[in-house]
Design a protein around this motif. Structure first.
Motif, PDB file in Angstrom:
ATOM      1  N   TYR A  75       2.024   9.287  11.953  1.00 18.40           N
ATOM      2  CA  TYR A  75       2.653   9.525  10.545  1.00 18.40           C
ATOM      3  C   TYR A  75       2.956  10.959  10.446  1.00 18.40           C
ATOM      4  N   GLY A  76       4.049  11.280   9.824  1.00 16.22           N
ATOM      5  CA  GLY A  76       4.504  12.591   9.247  1.00 16.22           C
ATOM      6  C   GLY A  76       5.301  12.999  10.478  1.00 16.22           C
TER       7      GLY A  76
ATOM      8  N   ILE B 235       0.855  -1.182   0.175  1.00 13.93           N
ATOM      9  CA  ILE B 235       0.142   0.105  -0.082  1.00 13.93           C
ATOM     10  C   ILE B 235       0.926   1.276  -0.133  1.00 13.93           C
ATOM     11  N   SER B 236       2.033   1.292   0.900  1.00 16.49           N
ATOM     12  CA  SER B 236       2.683   2.336   1.081  1.00 16.49           C
ATOM     13  C   SER B 236       3.429   2.591  -0.372  1.00 16.49           C
TER      14      SER B 236
ATOM     15  N   GLY C  66      -5.006  15.016  17.309  1.00 17.71           N
ATOM     16  CA  GLY C  66      -5.178  13.627  17.286  1.00 17.71           C
ATOM     17  C   GLY C  66      -5.172  13.048  15.723  1.00 17.71           C
ATOM     18  N   PHE C  67      -5.130  14.033  14.932  1.00 20.86           N
ATOM     19  CA  PHE C  67      -4.829  13.662  13.499  1.00 20.86           C
ATOM     20  C   PHE C  67      -3.431  13.846  13.133  1.00 20.86           C
ATOM     21  N   GLY C  68      -2.767  12.892  12.111  1.00 22.43           N
ATOM     22  CA  GLY C  68      -1.562  13.307  11.620  1.00 22.43           C
ATOM     23  C   GLY C  68      -1.512  14.722  10.988  1.00 22.43           C
ATOM     24  N   GLY C  69      -0.324  15.367  10.846  1.00 22.85           N
ATOM     25  CA  GLY C  69      -0.477  16.787  10.354  1.00 22.85           C
ATOM     26  C   GLY C  69      -0.728  16.748   8.816  1.00 22.85           C
ATOM     27  N   VAL C  70      -0.465  15.737   7.920  1.00 24.78           N
ATOM     28  CA  VAL C  70      -0.710  15.440   6.643  1.00 24.78           C
ATOM     29  C   VAL C  70      -2.125  15.529   6.550  1.00 24.78           C
ATOM     30  N   ALA C  71      -3.018  14.596   7.169  1.00 32.46           N
ATOM     31  CA  ALA C  71      -4.268  14.548   7.032  1.00 32.46           C
ATOM     32  C   ALA C  71      -5.128  15.778   7.487  1.00 32.46           C
TER      33      ALA C  71
ATOM     34  N   GLU D 289      -4.017   6.353   6.572  1.00 34.73           N
ATOM     35  CA  GLU D 289      -2.721   6.353   6.913  1.00 34.73           C
ATOM     36  C   GLU D 289      -2.082   7.429   7.549  1.00 34.73           C
ATOM     37  N   TYR D 290      -2.553   8.824   6.575  1.00 36.79           N
ATOM     38  CA  TYR D 290      -2.285  10.136   7.174  1.00 36.79           C
ATOM     39  C   TYR D 290      -2.651  10.513   8.399  1.00 36.79           C
TER      40      TYR D 290
END
Length: 524
Positions: free
Chosen positions: A453-454, A218-219, A460-465, A447-448
């Motif tokens: 991640y990142g 996937i990655s 609570g969310f990854g910075g990308v998302a 994933e994001y």
């Protein structure tokens, strides 16, 4: 009182210079927009680190298939309506003004986010080329140089499409010559046994993705897909093409084919020469991941006179790659905003075209200004946020490509039963492309969103998302404002922009009579 909005007939020009670009120039724009040298330099190491090892070429082939499917969708839609608004226009025809406007916004925000990376890269590599290595690591100095590049490239885009195309020719030629030289020398040294003990002999199994774990699969797929992004820039200049209905679509398909050949050649050469080890020049070494070509150029070409020259040329290659894709980013955004304004979806000022240069005025400079502000803001905030903002483009690209496939199936729905060709190339192929990218969208978001991640996390969310969500919410807020603004609110009313489908008899876009959605088809 509802503002009146003039509905343009499909294919109507907007003041751009018609007939300025031939097929080859459009192909050059499509290839240059993906930044081949930079894409490989910045992605190949992470592909290997993701866990695919020597299978990296297989994932480039795997990613090419859905990209080709979407390129075919772009081609078919452009045949029906060669409008420089491309995604915005087709989504509006298919699903109404709200979906159309939001699709246009997604494309614009993706270009703004990626421009931050391109500006940073041009600044860094300009300083490296000048021998100022210590300053190249200073993101503030690199930002100033990158902003100078941004201003210069906006000016070139403003000066005329012919000037822009000629610059693209030069930049892409310089980039490809060095990449081909790198691949030839690397493979020659592997074949002669002078590459070193870390080198590997290429095998056919490198082109089959079997034996890779689900997570790595996937990655690697996510990474590989997005290095093709940008080829559709050749379609945004369709109204300036000598063959508006057919030339840009051909250029899109040819561009993707040329890209996969280029990517495979350089990737096989790099993997064979460097190996996939985690030390030294191995592609699995995290220290080399952000720019594998820079790390390999000295090893491949040597340190002698000719080797030093090629080392400089490799820096020039990545620099010209970044400059070319920056310019090829400015051109489509300026034309997207021009189309949106021409159809009443943005203030009329964005529809103004320079009387002599025949290029969008406000769209070109506004994009440059907004990109500069975002770049400065992210650079001052932190390098981690800047990095995460670039990765957030993956979510927007998945939306963009998924919508193209979906639009193609819907607007051609009345022609699908007329021939096997129509069923396959207008239905099955773009439909599968859309399914793939919407699946990628879900996987990427999952994933994001992981706070681990990142480089950053927000609530609570990854910075990308988090960055992607914020950008999408801004688009929703802008729709709310434009629905009430004088001069644009008419676009969002029933009949503000006519829905359409392809006429089976003429194979061109036919606007639906009467206001609102087509009977029986709800507004999305």
């Amino acid at each position: 009182m509802t503002d009146s909005v003039s509905e343009q007939a499909p294919g109507t020009t907007k003041g751009l210079r018609a007939g300025a670009l031939g097929l080859v120039s459009q192909i050059v724009i499509g290839v240059a927009a993906t930044a081949p040298a930079y894409s490989i330099a910045a992605t190949l190491g992470f592909l290997v680190i993701a866990g695919v090892g020597v299978k990296a070429p297989a994932f480039l082939v795997l990613a090419f298939i859905p990209i080709l499917f979407i390129a075919i969708g772009f081609r078919e839609l452009n045949r029906a309506e060669p409008d420089c608004g491309i995604n915005f226009t087709w989504a509006s025809r298919a699903f109404g003004p709200h979906v159309g406007w939001f699709t246009g916004w997604v494309v614009i925000i993706a270009q703004i986010l990626v421009m931050t990376s391109q500006s940073a890269l041009t600044g860094k590599y300009t300083l490296l080329l000048l021998g100022l290595d210590s300053l190249a690591g200073n993101r503030f100095v690199a930002a100033v140089v990158g902003l100078c590049w941004l201003a210069a490239l906006c000016y070139l885009s403003y000066r005329g499409i012919e000037v822009s195309a000629r610059v693209q020719w030069v930049l892409l030629f310089a980039e490809l010559v060095v990449l081909i030289a790198f691949a030839i020398v690397a493979l020659t040294r592997v074949g002669s046994g002078t590459a070193g003990p870390q080198s590997l002999t290429p095998g056919w199994d490198w082109f089959w993705p079997g034996g890779v774990g689900a997570g790595a699969f996937i990655s690697a797929t996510l990474l590989a897909v997005f290095i093709y992004w940008g080829f559709e820039s050749c379609l945004s200049v369709n109204e300036e093409s000598r063959n508006p209905r057919h030339g840009p679509g051909k250029a899109a398909v040819v561009s993707t084919a040329l890209l996969v050949v280029n990517y495979l050649l350089v990737t096989v050469a790099a993997v064979a020469f460097a190996g996939v080890g985690t030390h030294g020049i191995g592609l699995g070494n995290p220290d080399n991941a952000e720019d594998v070509l820079a790390g390999l150029s000295t090893a491949v070409f040597g340190t002698g006179g000719l080797g030093a020259l090629f080392g400089v040329l490799m820096v020039i290659s990545v620099l010209t790659s970044s400059a070319a894709t920056s310019q090829a980013t400015i051109m489509p955004v300026a034309r997207s905003t021009l189309a949106m304004a021409s159809h009443g979806a943005l203030p009329k000022a964005f529809a103004r075209v320079h009387p002599r240069y025949q290029t969008p005025v406000l769209g070109t400079w506004a994009f440059g200004l907004v990109s500069a502000i975002v770049y400065i803001g992210l650079s001052l905030w932190s390098e981690s946020v800047l990095s995460d903002s670039v990765e957030a483009t993956g979510i927007t690209v998945a939306i963009e490509y998924g919508m193209v496939g979906l639009c193609c199936v819907w607007v051609f729905r009345k022609t699908l039963s007329r021939s096997v060709r129509n069923l396959v190339l207008r239905g099955l192929v773009p439909g599968l492309g859309a399914l793939f990218f919407f699946t990628v969208l879900v996987l990427a978001f999952v994933e994001y969103s992981d706070p681990g991640y990142g480089d950053t996390s927000v609530l609570g969310f990854g910075g990308v998302a988090a960055i992607a969500i914020l950008c999408l919410l801004i688009g929703v807020g802008l729709i709310g404002w434009l629905r009430r603004a004088r001069g644009t609110r008419g676009f969002f009313t029933p009949g503000g922009m006519a829905r359409g489908s392809v006429d089976p008899a003429t194979d061109a876009m036919r606007l639906e009579p009467g206001p609102g959605s087509e009977a029986g088809v709800p507004e999305i």
